[in-house]
Design an enzyme around this catalytic site. Structure first.
Site, mmCIF file in Angstrom:
data_model
loop_
_atom_site.group_PDB
_atom_site.id
_atom_site.type_symbol
_atom_site.label_atom_id
_atom_site.label_comp_id
_atom_site.label_asym_id
_atom_site.label_seq_id
_atom_site.Cartn_x
_atom_site.Cartn_y
_atom_site.Cartn_z
ATOM 1 N N GLU A 51 0.867 -1.174 0.000
ATOM 2 C CA GLU A 51 0.000 0.000 0.000
ATOM 3 C C GLU A 51 0.907 1.228 0.000
ATOM 4 O OE1 GLU A 51 -2.487 -0.190 3.431
ATOM 5 O OE2 GLU A 51 -3.549 -1.993 2.774
ATOM 6 N N TYR A 67 -10.290 -4.743 3.876
ATOM 7 C CA TYR A 67 -9.365 -4.247 4.893
ATOM 8 C C TYR A 67 -10.166 -4.040 6.173
ATOM 9 C CZ TYR A 67 -5.556 -1.250 6.767
ATOM 10 O OH TYR A 67 -4.545 -0.708 7.515
ATOM 11 N N ASP A 111 -5.501 8.787 10.126
ATOM 12 C CA ASP A 111 -4.137 8.406 10.474
ATOM 13 C C ASP A 111 -3.682 9.025 11.783
ATOM 14 O OD1 ASP A 111 -3.355 6.799 8.158
ATOM 15 O OD2 ASP A 111 -3.747 8.635 7.044
#
Length: 269
Positions: A49, A175, A60
């Site tokens: 990725e 994911y 994040d």
């Protein structure tokens, strides 16, 4: 078959999980980032990725936020990120590479132009954190029509009513974000991961990859026994932040990748 389908089929045949590694394009600078990217498959990464730097990476944690700041400080942009993929592909035609990030830089670049350029560069799939299924017509549908997989995030709070909606447009792999929070946060218990994987497999035949909070070879191995893939990002990015030089950053990231790969590959023996 796409590179992602081929890779996961090969790994299923070999009875092992995939090591999926995340790094941010242009971190700590273009040349060092490219050296890391080219070195990851040799160090044991099965899927890569590659983060598209963005000023406001809402999903994040601090490690990847700082990676974005370093990359943007070095003038990394979408043109350079796609060029990095092209350079990676000159020496590697087998490793699946997924671009991960946010819709804003793609929208600014131009969706049709982005899809065409990403496909030409050798990108295999997209993970776009902030574009829900209700907006599939914006990017997911045209990307998949062009042959790019569109990989969805699912979370502990994605209930059984919402899950089919999220998975309906998914391809490549699923994911699973194993903790409610940002990247690099705490880790989920193995019991939670086992239950989550079982639930996802009731809803989809796609490979299930687990991420957020995996930092060591031992932890990666324990997750690899349960899931089809183990995603590691913040732990690798931390090695760049702590390195005294760009050369050390490259060596330390690839060194940790080798440790993680050893853990993942030995998990089911």
């Amino acid at each position: 078959m796409s590179r992602l389908q081929t890779r996961f089929a090969e790994l299923k045949q070999a009875n092992r999980a995939a090591l999926v590694t995340f790094v941010t394009a242009g971190d700590p600078d273009y040349d060092a980032s490219l050296a890391i990217l080219k070195g990851l498959p040799l160090a044991g990464a099965d899927v890569i990725e590659l983060g598209m730097p963005f000023t406001d990476p809402m999903a994040d944690g601090p490690a990847i936020q700082l990676a974005n700041i370093r990359a943007l400080g070095g003038k990394q942009n979408m043109v350079k990120t796609l060029q990095m993929v092209r350079e990676f592909r000159t020496g590697n035609q087998d490793t699946p590479l997924v671009l991960m990030g946010y819709y804003n830089p793609i929208y600014a670049y131009g969706v049709a132009r982005f899809i065409a350029d990403a496909k030409e560069a050798g990108v295999d799939g997209l993970i776009v954190v902030d574009l829900p299924p209700e907006h599939n017509d914006e990017l997911c549908d045209p990307a998949q029509a062009a042959g790019l997989d569109f990989i969805r995030l699912t979370t502990p709070t994605t209930d059984d009513d919402r899950l089919p909606v999220v998975l309906a447009g998914s391809s490549g792999f699923v994911y699973y974000v194993s903790v409610a929070g940002v990247t690099g946060a705490g880790a989920a218990t193995l019991a939670h991961v086992e239950q989550a994987v079982a639930r996802l497999r009731r809803h989809t035949d796609l490979p299930v990859c687990i991420g957020f909070g995996i930092r060591s070879a031992e932890h990666a191995a324990s997750v690899a026994r349960l899931a089809d893939g183990v995603v590691v990002g913040s732990a690798l990015v931390d090695r760049i932040a702590k390195a005294a030089s760009k050369e050390q950053a490259v060596g330390d990231v690839l060194g940790l990748c080798r440790e993680l790969a050893e853990g993942v590959r030995g998990a089911r023996r």
